[in-house]
Design an enzyme around this catalytic site. Sequence first.
Site, short mmCIF file in Angstrom:
data_model
loop_
_atom_site.label_atom_id
_atom_site.label_comp_id
_atom_site.label_asym_id
_atom_site.label_seq_id
_atom_site.Cartn_x
_atom_site.Cartn_y
_atom_site.Cartn_z
CB SER A 109 -0.87 0.01 1.26
OG SER A 109 -1.59 1.23 1.36
CE1 TYR A 122 -3.99 -2.13 5.31
CE2 TYR A 122 -3.34 0.08 4.65
CZ TYR A 122 -3.78 -1.18 4.32
OH TYR A 122 -4.03 -1.51 3.00
N1 LIG Z 1 -8.82 -0.14 -1.26
C1 LIG Z 1 -7.72 0.57 -1.11
O1 LIG Z 1 -7.76 1.82 -1.18
C2 LIG Z 1 -6.40 -0.11 -0.88
C3 LIG Z 1 -5.23 0.65 -0.98
C4 LIG Z 1 -3.99 0.04 -0.81
C5 LIG Z 1 -3.91 -1.30 -0.56
N2 LIG Z 1 -5.07 -2.05 -0.45
C6 LIG Z 1 -4.90 -3.48 -0.22
O2 LIG Z 1 -5.54 -4.16 -1.28
C7 LIG Z 1 -5.89 -5.48 -0.86
C8 LIG Z 1 -7.32 -5.76 -1.24
O3 LIG Z 1 -8.17 -4.94 -0.43
P1 LIG Z 1 -9.51 -4.27 -0.98
O4 LIG Z 1 -9.29 -2.82 -1.08
O5 LIG Z 1 -10.00 -5.01 -2.19
O6 LIG Z 1 -10.46 -4.51 0.28
P2 LIG Z 1 -11.81 -5.35 0.42
O7 LIG Z 1 -12.83 -4.89 -0.59
O8 LIG Z 1 -12.17 -5.29 1.87
O9 LIG Z 1 -11.37 -6.83 0.03
C9 LIG Z 1 -10.57 -7.61 0.89
C10 LIG Z 1 -10.40 -8.96 0.24
O10 LIG Z 1 -9.57 -9.76 1.09
C11 LIG Z 1 -10.25 -10.98 1.36
N3 LIG Z 1 -9.89 -11.42 2.71
C12 LIG Z 1 -9.92 -10.68 3.85
N4 LIG Z 1 -9.54 -11.43 4.90
C13 LIG Z 1 -9.27 -12.67 4.41
C14 LIG Z 1 -8.85 -13.89 4.99
N5 LIG Z 1 -8.64 -14.01 6.31
N6 LIG Z 1 -8.67 -14.95 4.19
C15 LIG Z 1 -8.89 -14.85 2.86
N7 LIG Z 1 -9.28 -13.73 2.25
C16 LIG Z 1 -9.48 -12.66 3.03
C17 LIG Z 1 -11.73 -10.66 1.24
O11 LIG Z 1 -12.50 -11.81 0.92
P3 LIG Z 1 -13.38 -12.59 2.04
O12 LIG Z 1 -13.86 -11.56 3.02
O13 LIG Z 1 -14.46 -13.25 1.27
O14 LIG Z 1 -12.42 -13.57 2.64
C18 LIG Z 1 -11.71 -9.69 0.06
O15 LIG Z 1 -11.66 -10.39 -1.16
C19 LIG Z 1 -5.60 -5.52 0.64
O16 LIG Z 1 -4.36 -6.15 0.88
C20 LIG Z 1 -5.53 -4.04 1.03
O17 LIG Z 1 -4.75 -3.86 2.19
C21 LIG Z 1 -6.29 -1.48 -0.62
#
Ligand SMILES: NC(=O)c1ccc[n+]([C@@H]2O[C@H](COP(=O)([O-])OP(=O)(O)OC[C@H]3O[C@@H](n4cnc5c(N)ncnc54)[C@H](OP(=O)(O)O)[C@@H]3O)[C@@H](O)[C@H]2O)c1
Length: 213
Positions: A109, A122
């Site tokens: 991130s 985080y």
């Molecule tokens: N959105 C942003 O602005 C942003 C920015 C920088 C980095 N990120 C990173 O991008 C990645 C994806 O996040 P997102 O933004 O798409 O958030 P999100 O919409 O909350 O999605 C999170 C994903 O992770 C999965 N997940 C969570 N806990 C899990 C577990 N214990 N086992 C398996 N799967 C799990 C969830 O699926 P289930 O709940 O079905 O398991 C979901 O597919 C993360 O690493 C986050 O830190 C996001």
Amino acid sequence: MLAARRTDRLESIVADLREQGGRAIACQVDVTRREDLEHMVERAVAEFGRLDVLVNNAGVGKISAVADLDVDGWTAMIDVNVRGVLNGIAAAMPVFRRQGVGHLVTTVSTSGLKIVPTQSVYAGTKNAVRTIMEGLRQESTDGVLRTTSISPGFVRTEFTEPIDDQAVRDQLSKSMADFGISAESVARAIAFAIDQPHDVEIGDLTIRPTVQG
Ligand SMILES: NC(=O)c1ccc[n+]([C@@H]2O[C@H](COP(=O)([O-])OP(=O)(O)OC[C@H]3O[C@@H](n4cnc5c(N)ncnc54)[C@H](OP(=O)(O)O)[C@@H]3O)[C@@H](O)[C@H]2O)c1
């Protein structure tokens, strides 16, 4: 191979991909459980004959000030964001070594590049992974393994939903809605890293909204 805990969501993506002529399967995985990732990798190899890439994307952001002492939130972030990635590495590495080729991609991130209040823990988990990936890269110069860390900025997803602090959640959700980029943009960046010839490693890639400060 699509993996997460909520298989109903995965199954609908699998159906879409199959409709477009792709091959895909869903696998229920909780990344905090090492055996789930081992099972997923075994199944991928059984179904597709090999494992080319593991994308460690699962992550959770229990964003709040350190002074709020959300110890359970810290534990959740360490378990998913750090231990989950290590579990993925442990499951995939033996297959990559056996094949003589493999690629680990991890979503970190911009929180770890520009540290801001409320995101300390985080960002700490993301930078722990960034460090592990760089160390692994230096340990893996025999040409078998490629490592890629992708650092997204604001992306429009459900990321803010688990945030308990209402003010922080509202503020991040607003930024996400106002200028967040699509998840597809990040997917394209990951595909770019994967698509390079095997002697080309995209080590770190930052992708953020053009207007993000
Ligand atoms: N959105 C942003 O602005 C942003 C920015 C920088 C980095 N990120 C990173 O991008 C990645 C994806 O996040 P997102 O933004 O798409 O958030 P999100 O919409 O909350 O999605 C999170 C994903 O992770 C999965 N997940 C969570 N806990 C899990 C577990 N214990 N086992 C398996 N799967 C799990 C969830 O699926 P289930 O709940 O079905 O398991 C979901 O597919 C993360 O690493 C986050 O830190 C996001």
